[in-house]
Design an enzyme around this catalytic site. Structure first.
Site, PDB file in Angstrom:
ATOM      1  N   LYS A 136       0.644   2.236   6.809  1.00 25.01           N
ATOM      2  CA  LYS A 136      -0.096   1.785   7.844  1.00 25.01           C
ATOM      3  C   LYS A 136       0.460   2.450   9.216  1.00 25.01           C
ATOM      4  CE  LYS A 136       1.048  -2.959   6.932  1.00 25.01           C
ATOM      5  NZ  LYS A 136       0.932  -4.218   7.041  1.00 25.01           N
ATOM      6  N   ASP A 154       5.454   0.469   7.292  1.00 20.03           N
ATOM      7  CA  ASP A 154       4.999  -0.487   8.508  1.00 20.03           C
ATOM      8  C   ASP A 154       5.332   0.228   9.776  1.00 20.03           C
ATOM      9  OD1 ASP A 154       3.568  -3.003   8.979  1.00 20.03           O
ATOM     10  OD2 ASP A 154       5.530  -2.901  10.077  1.00 20.03           O
ATOM     11  N   LYS A 191      12.028  -5.428  -3.562  1.00 23.27           N
ATOM     12  CA  LYS A 191      11.191  -5.283  -4.981  1.00 23.27           C
ATOM     13  C   LYS A 191      10.076  -4.777  -4.889  1.00 23.27           C
ATOM     14  CE  LYS A 191      13.383  -9.939  -4.820  1.00 23.27           C
ATOM     15  NZ  LYS A 191      13.012 -11.472  -4.786  1.00 23.27           N
ATOM     16  N   GLY A 192       9.546  -4.367  -3.762  1.00 24.34           N
ATOM     17  CA  GLY A 192       8.113  -4.104  -3.504  1.00 24.34           C
ATOM     18  C   GLY A 192       7.730  -3.068  -4.407  1.00 24.34           C
ATOM     19  N   GLU A 195       8.519   3.825  -2.195  1.00 24.62           N
ATOM     20  CA  GLU A 195       8.326   2.605  -1.345  1.00 24.62           C
ATOM     21  C   GLU A 195       6.984   1.995  -1.675  1.00 24.62           C
ATOM     22  OE1 GLU A 195       9.187   0.139  -0.169  1.00 24.62           O
ATOM     23  OE2 GLU A 195      10.111   0.170   2.031  1.00 24.62           O
TER      24      GLU A 195
END
Ligand code: IMP
Ligand code: MG
Length: 184
Positions: free
Chosen positions: A135, A107, A46-47, A103
């Site tokens: 990141k 990570d 859901k991000g 997205e």
């Protein structure tokens, strides 16, 4: 209850987010203007919802949108290391599609490297990736996104679609939680 009080520090302001989204949109407009294929923005639930909603409003070229859902961290802030497809892309033929996966954050790199392989195997004409945040210091697999909003340090962030235990997605900025919030 005010969710803003759980934030220790604002990492990316609303203004910076808006500027970043516009910049990425102009890059996508430029790169996909004359491909001869349909462009599909494929949001990862859901991000990516808030980012994708803002991004698609800034595009001028014709696009279709769709969504997939993959497993994520659950309640913890540590990656499980495996990727499961929870909601698939239900289209028979991907051969006419340039897919741009959208997205919220990269990570370890596992989610997007897996998804790219999967979509290529399903026959997409091309697969590229776009992430709001990256990141790079956290990578566990080699993966370089095609479009990046901002590189950030190794901090767990929330807001603008990103959650901690399903909360904080509605914040209009990206922030770092107060340490006391974890494990609440
Ligand atoms: P990766 O597969 O390890 O690259 O993980 C990417 C996914 O982990 C993202 O789509 C997010 O759902 C989640 N994630 C990674 N870092 C954060 C963070 O700082 N805050 C919230 N979610 C994160
Ligand atoms: Mg995600």
């Amino acid at each position: 209850m005010n969710i803003n009080y759980d934030i220790e520090k604002v990492l990316v302001t609303e203004e910076k987010l808006a500027e970043t989204v516009k910049r990425i949109a102009s890059e996508i407009d430029r790169d996909y203007a004359k491909t001869g294929h349909k462009l599909l923005l494929l949001g990862i639930l859901k991000g990516s919802v808030v980012f994708m909603g803002d991004l698609m409003k800034c595009l001028s070229i014709p696009v279709e949108i769709d969504f997939m859902k993959v497993s994520s961290y659950g309640r913890s802030t540590i990656s499980s290391g495996t990727v499961n497809i929870i909601l698939d892309l239900h289209r028979k033929d991907l051969s006419d599609l340039d897919i741009l996966v959208i997205e919220d954050i990269i990570d370890s790199g596992r989610t997007l490297s897996y998804l790219c392989e999967y979509l290529k195997l399903k026959g997409a004409h091309s697969v590229k990736t776009c992430t709001l945040l990256d990141k790079p210091s956290r990578r566990e697999v080699t993966f370089t996104p095609d479009y990046v909003g901002l590189e950030i340090p190794d901090e767990f962030v929330v807001g603008y679609g990103l959650d901690y235990a399903e909360q904080y997605r509605t914040l209009p900025y990206v922030g770092i939680l107060k340490p006391g919030v974890y494990g609440k």
